[in-house]
Structure formats: structure tokens, C-alpha cells
Design an enzyme around this catalytic site. Sequence first.
Site, PDB file in Angstrom:
ATOM      1  N   ARG A  82      -9.117  33.825  46.565  1.00  0.00           N
ATOM      2  CA  ARG A  82      -8.809  32.806  47.563  1.00  0.00           C
ATOM      3  C   ARG A  82      -8.503  31.447  46.933  1.00  0.00           C
ATOM      4  O   ARG A  82      -7.692  30.685  47.450  1.00  0.00           O
ATOM      5  CB  ARG A  82     -10.003  32.694  48.514  1.00  0.00           C
ATOM      6  CG  ARG A  82      -9.826  31.679  49.600  1.00  0.00           C
ATOM      7  CD  ARG A  82     -10.853  31.717  50.710  1.00  0.00           C
ATOM      8  NE  ARG A  82     -12.126  32.297  50.373  1.00  0.00           N
ATOM      9  CZ  ARG A  82     -13.302  31.704  50.599  1.00  0.00           C
ATOM     10  NH1 ARG A  82     -13.333  30.479  51.100  1.00  0.00           N
ATOM     11  NH2 ARG A  82     -14.441  32.319  50.337  1.00  0.00           N
ATOM     12  N   PHE A 135      -1.597   7.783  11.929  1.00  0.00           N
ATOM     13  CA  PHE A 135      -1.946   9.132  11.458  1.00  0.00           C
ATOM     14  C   PHE A 135      -3.185   9.683  12.155  1.00  0.00           C
ATOM     15  O   PHE A 135      -3.506  10.861  12.015  1.00  0.00           O
ATOM     16  CB  PHE A 135      -2.209   9.100   9.950  1.00  0.00           C
ATOM     17  CG  PHE A 135      -3.140   7.998   9.526  1.00  0.00           C
ATOM     18  CD1 PHE A 135      -4.471   8.001   9.885  1.00  0.00           C
ATOM     19  CD2 PHE A 135      -2.657   6.933   8.776  1.00  0.00           C
ATOM     20  CE1 PHE A 135      -5.322   6.981   9.510  1.00  0.00           C
ATOM     21  CE2 PHE A 135      -3.503   5.904   8.388  1.00  0.00           C
ATOM     22  CZ  PHE A 135      -4.848   5.929   8.760  1.00  0.00           C
ATOM     23  N   ASN A 154       1.087  12.099   4.934  1.00  0.00           N
ATOM     24  CA  ASN A 154       0.564  11.358   6.084  1.00  0.00           C
ATOM     25  C   ASN A 154       1.254  11.874   7.338  1.00  0.00           C
ATOM     26  O   ASN A 154       2.450  12.128   7.328  1.00  0.00           O
ATOM     27  CB  ASN A 154       0.865   9.880   5.919  1.00  0.00           C
ATOM     28  CG  ASN A 154      -0.376   9.035   5.718  1.00  0.00           C
ATOM     29  OD1 ASN A 154      -0.323   7.831   5.851  1.00  0.00           O
ATOM     30  ND2 ASN A 154      -1.497   9.653   5.402  1.00  0.00           N
ATOM     31  N   HIS A 199      -4.107  16.558  -3.358  1.00  0.00           N
ATOM     32  CA  HIS A 199      -4.415  16.738  -1.940  1.00  0.00           C
ATOM     33  C   HIS A 199      -4.139  18.158  -1.445  1.00  0.00           C
ATOM     34  O   HIS A 199      -4.509  18.498  -0.319  1.00  0.00           O
ATOM     35  CB  HIS A 199      -3.631  15.731  -1.101  1.00  0.00           C
ATOM     36  CG  HIS A 199      -4.213  14.346  -1.127  1.00  0.00           C
ATOM     37  ND1 HIS A 199      -4.455  13.668  -2.298  1.00  0.00           N
ATOM     38  CD2 HIS A 199      -4.622  13.524  -0.123  1.00  0.00           C
ATOM     39  CE1 HIS A 199      -4.968  12.486  -2.019  1.00  0.00           C
ATOM     40  NE2 HIS A 199      -5.098  12.378  -0.705  1.00  0.00           N
ATOM     41  N   GLU A 243     -12.380   6.411   5.477  1.00  0.00           N
ATOM     42  CA  GLU A 243     -11.900   7.105   6.675  1.00  0.00           C
ATOM     43  C   GLU A 243     -13.142   7.569   7.440  1.00  0.00           C
ATOM     44  O   GLU A 243     -13.560   8.721   7.370  1.00  0.00           O
ATOM     45  CB  GLU A 243     -10.995   8.273   6.265  1.00  0.00           C
ATOM     46  CG  GLU A 243      -9.750   7.762   5.538  1.00  0.00           C
ATOM     47  CD  GLU A 243      -9.094   8.783   4.630  1.00  0.00           C
ATOM     48  OE1 GLU A 243      -9.503   9.967   4.666  1.00  0.00           O
ATOM     49  OE2 GLU A 243      -8.196   8.397   3.872  1.00  0.00           O
ATOM     50  N   TYR A 289       0.832  -1.201   0.000  1.00  0.00           N
ATOM     51  CA  TYR A 289       0.000   0.000   0.000  1.00  0.00           C
ATOM     52  C   TYR A 289       0.868   1.252   0.000  1.00  0.00           C
ATOM     53  O   TYR A 289       1.812   1.387   0.778  1.00  0.00           O
ATOM     54  CB  TYR A 289      -0.925   0.020   1.221  1.00  0.00           C
ATOM     55  CG  TYR A 289      -1.681   1.325   1.358  1.00  0.00           C
ATOM     56  CD1 TYR A 289      -2.709   1.637   0.473  1.00  0.00           C
ATOM     57  CD2 TYR A 289      -1.334   2.257   2.331  1.00  0.00           C
ATOM     58  CE1 TYR A 289      -3.379   2.844   0.561  1.00  0.00           C
ATOM     59  CE2 TYR A 289      -2.008   3.462   2.432  1.00  0.00           C
ATOM     60  CZ  TYR A 289      -3.022   3.751   1.545  1.00  0.00           C
ATOM     61  OH  TYR A 289      -3.684   4.950   1.637  1.00  0.00           O
ATOM     62  N   TYR A 349     -13.730  34.029  45.837  1.00  0.00           N
ATOM     63  CA  TYR A 349     -13.094  32.818  45.316  1.00  0.00           C
ATOM     64  C   TYR A 349     -12.006  33.119  44.298  1.00  0.00           C
ATOM     65  O   TYR A 349     -10.988  32.425  44.233  1.00  0.00           O
ATOM     66  CB  TYR A 349     -14.142  31.926  44.639  1.00  0.00           C
ATOM     67  CG  TYR A 349     -15.036  31.159  45.569  1.00  0.00           C
ATOM     68  CD1 TYR A 349     -15.037  31.371  46.950  1.00  0.00           C
ATOM     69  CD2 TYR A 349     -15.910  30.200  45.064  1.00  0.00           C
ATOM     70  CE1 TYR A 349     -15.875  30.671  47.790  1.00  0.00           C
ATOM     71  CE2 TYR A 349     -16.751  29.478  45.901  1.00  0.00           C
ATOM     72  CZ  TYR A 349     -16.733  29.720  47.259  1.00  0.00           C
ATOM     73  OH  TYR A 349     -17.561  29.012  48.080  1.00  0.00           O
TER      74      TYR A 349
END
Length: 512
Positions: A284, A330, A197, A85, A415, A55, A281
Site C-alpha cells: 500500500r 579536494f 588532487n 602516494h 589534514e 604551493y 504497508y
Amino acid sequence: MAGVVEMRAGELSLTALRRIYEHPAVFRLAAHDRTRIAGATALVDKIVSMGDAAYGINTGFGLLAQTRIPTEQLELLQKNLLLSHAAGVGNALPDAVVRLILALKINALARGHSGVTQRLIDALAALLEHEIYPVIPAQGSVGASGDLAPLAHMSAVLLGVGSVRVGGKVLPATDGLRLAGLEPVKLHAKEGLALINGTQVSTALALAGLFGAENVFAAAVIAGAMSVDALKGSDSPFDDRIHQVRGQPGQIAVAREYRELIAGSAIRASHLDCSRVQDPYSFRCQPQVMGACLDILRNCSVTLRLEANAVTDNPLLFVEQGDVLSGGNFHAQPVAFAADTLALAIAEIGSLSERRTAVLVDPKMSGLPAFLVENSGLNSGFMMAQVTAAALVSENKTIATPCSVDSIPTSANQEDHVSMATHAARRLGPMVDNAAAVVGIELLAAAQGIDFHRPARSSARLEQVHAGVRGVVPFYAADRYFAPDIEAAKNLVQSGRYAALVDRLLPSRTDI
């Protein structure tokens, strides 16, 4: 002048990462890193020559993983991957973040599990050394199968495609390559996939958020201590015995800082026998709230340092066994969780700070002149500054909504669960900016309150801080154009100057 980082891949400290983020850097790889890189490259060559299906080396990507690619088209496969991409949108990431992205990508590839050539890593290092920063659009990653779109924009520059920023000026990628002494690269099998990736963009953004949060945290501790004196508040809540019986480490550490910051204050000594029983608060409970925030900063720093040194592309090569394994490193869920919890801490630091400012401007609560100015009525003083702080705090509350619980399927449902880490990390920058302004406003308010107690003086350390504030913003005697004062105070917070006063608390200043 760029600082030289002599690195062993996978061993960058948080301190080194902060240094790279803040200053130009030159990487020098160790010899054994180069040996590992060469071994992984040889394994890729072997797979290609034998024609075995692997792959990302000689197949398509994602849903197209079953499609075999002929050997003569492998270079085109990798080039097409980068070009297709590079689909990001939005404003460009800042140079400091891009510098960190480049460093993280070099660090990951040099681990020797990605199968890229030494030539490719050297090209990335040349961009870093010559301060040639790819223009990377900020939006377009869902934080799984890596930060694909932004890393594709970074990587396309190596092909001579896209733009770079040099000294703040945007140039064509080809000009940037020439300035770095490079020619457009021809991609080896798997190199395009290895480049895009990975979690380097989300991790760099989260680290930038962490470093900014540390600056804001440190300034908020200092401002909070000053506000205690401005209020003529009690330092009893900082007594170590209170915090030891609870046992929370951040709380114990922060309480110590407050004790030491206030120690020796003549303002505190002047009201030891006052009738006030307890402070609000926001005064404190500072050790409890800020201590919890510190614990988050520390926990996130561990996650992000590990991720910065991780191998997060796919598939991974294990040279000794001759194996190529597909997995899911990834997936940026650790980064998403870290970014979400950092967002909570940043929101709380600002929220507590704004409440102290609100107390100081209220004469019923503070005993100080209304809105911290003489002749109030004629003068509005800090009235609107507190409103601005409140607006920023509410904005941060909204932005802090967790991103990691969201997911949306991508890549034709291949995905089908993503982390949203990049979005989670990217929103930390605006949150830090907002919180820095809030804490800056408190610094001004606390300094103003201390001025009203003259001739009594605060502790030596807080008087130094007061003098630093007054060095850039004078006493507010009557209404004036206020925005520049707030901007100057915000810049003090973000400069990191207060981090040096509490540096033993901060992860990136103690992790060598």
C-alpha cells in the site's frame, strides 16, 4: 567501438556520464578548452621562471609546504609525489569505474585552473581512447586532500610504472603506453599534484552506485506492481488525489507509474468487490517509500553531476588575475553525503521488496499456495529464496551505516578532517548487488503468483514483463536447483532493461 564525446570541459551531462560508464569513450576537447589549458600552463611557467613561492609548484606538500624546491628538481618532485602516494591496497577497481575516473580527471584538468600541459591531458585521453585502464587498488583514500592514493596509481601509469588492464588482461604499464602510442611522460611543474588532487575516484564510484541504484529502483517499481496483482491487491492507494494532498514530488511521480503499470489488469478487475479493506504497508505504501527513494536519487544526481564537472585539485590558478590560490575543493564531503543517502535509498528499496516477497510466500497473507509451489511440504518452493532475500536486506542495513560522520586525522594532523567519501561510495557497489538479488527474487515470486491466477491476465505492460521473466526462468512447478534462477533474475534487474519502462523517473535518463 568507442563512442566519441564532443565535450566542453565542465559541461558533461548525467546522461553522458552514464554513457561513458557503460561504454568505451573517446574525448574531443573544444578549442576554447585548449586555449584555457595553454593559459594556465603559461602561468605556471611564469611562476617558476620568477622564482616566486607557490604551493605545489615549487614547494613540498602538506606539512612540508614551507620547503622550497630548486627549479632543477621540480620534475623529480612531481615524480616522487606520484610514486610515494601510490600506496593503495585491495582489489582493483572495475574497468567501467576506471574509465569514468579517467574521463572525470580529463574534464577537471581541461577547465584550465590546474596548470597542466595539453600534452598530459592528451596522454590521459589516449589511455581512454585505446581502452588502456590503469590498475587502481580500491582502498587507501580518506576522501580529502583528494583521492590521493588511487589517483596516484592511475597517474603512475603515465610514468610507465604499475599495471594496466587491456581487454581484461593485466599488462605492465610500459606495454599499455606503447599500445596507446605513448612514451613515459616527464612531468611539468605542478602536474603530479594536479593529477592526484581531486575527488574523481569517489565521484566515479558514487556515480556507479547511482546508475546501479537506478536500475534496481526501476526493477523494484515493476516488481512491486506485479506483486500487487499477484496478491490481488488494491490499486486505490495509487490514486493521484492521495498523493497530491501530500505534495511530495517523488511520491506523486511514482504513484503515476504504478497506476499506469496496473491499468487494464483483468486480475485486478476480478476482485474489485472483494472484502479486503487494506493491503500490508509494503504494498500500500509503495508510492510513499519508493517516492522518497526517488527524491534521494534525484538530489544525489544533482550533487554528483556538479562534482563530476568541478575543479577539485589544489592550488588553483586563475589566469586572468594571475593568482594562485590554495583552498580545499579536494574535500569530498558533498560526495560523502550523497553516497550515504544513496546507501539509505538502496537499503530501503531492498527492504520493501523483501517484505512483499514474504507476504506472497505466506498463504495466510496471500491466499496463494504456501511458498508459491504446489504440493508444498514435498516441495519447499520459495521458502529459502525469501530467506536469502532477508539475509541480503539485513546485510545492506549494516553496510548502510553512514560513513560521512567518521573522520580520522592524516598527514601529521595537517589534514585533520576528512570525508571518507571514497569508502562511502565504494560500498554502494556491493549494496546494489545485494538489492538486485532481492528484487530479482521478488520478480520471480510475483511472476509465480500471477501464474497461479491464470487464465486471468495482468495488464499489457506487466504481461510483457512476465513474459520476459519466463523467457529466462520457467514456472516453478516443483523443487529444482534454485540458484541459477535467482542469478538470472538478478541479471535482469542489473541489465537496466526495466529502466526503459519507467525512464521518465530516472535522473540519468532525463538529464541530457
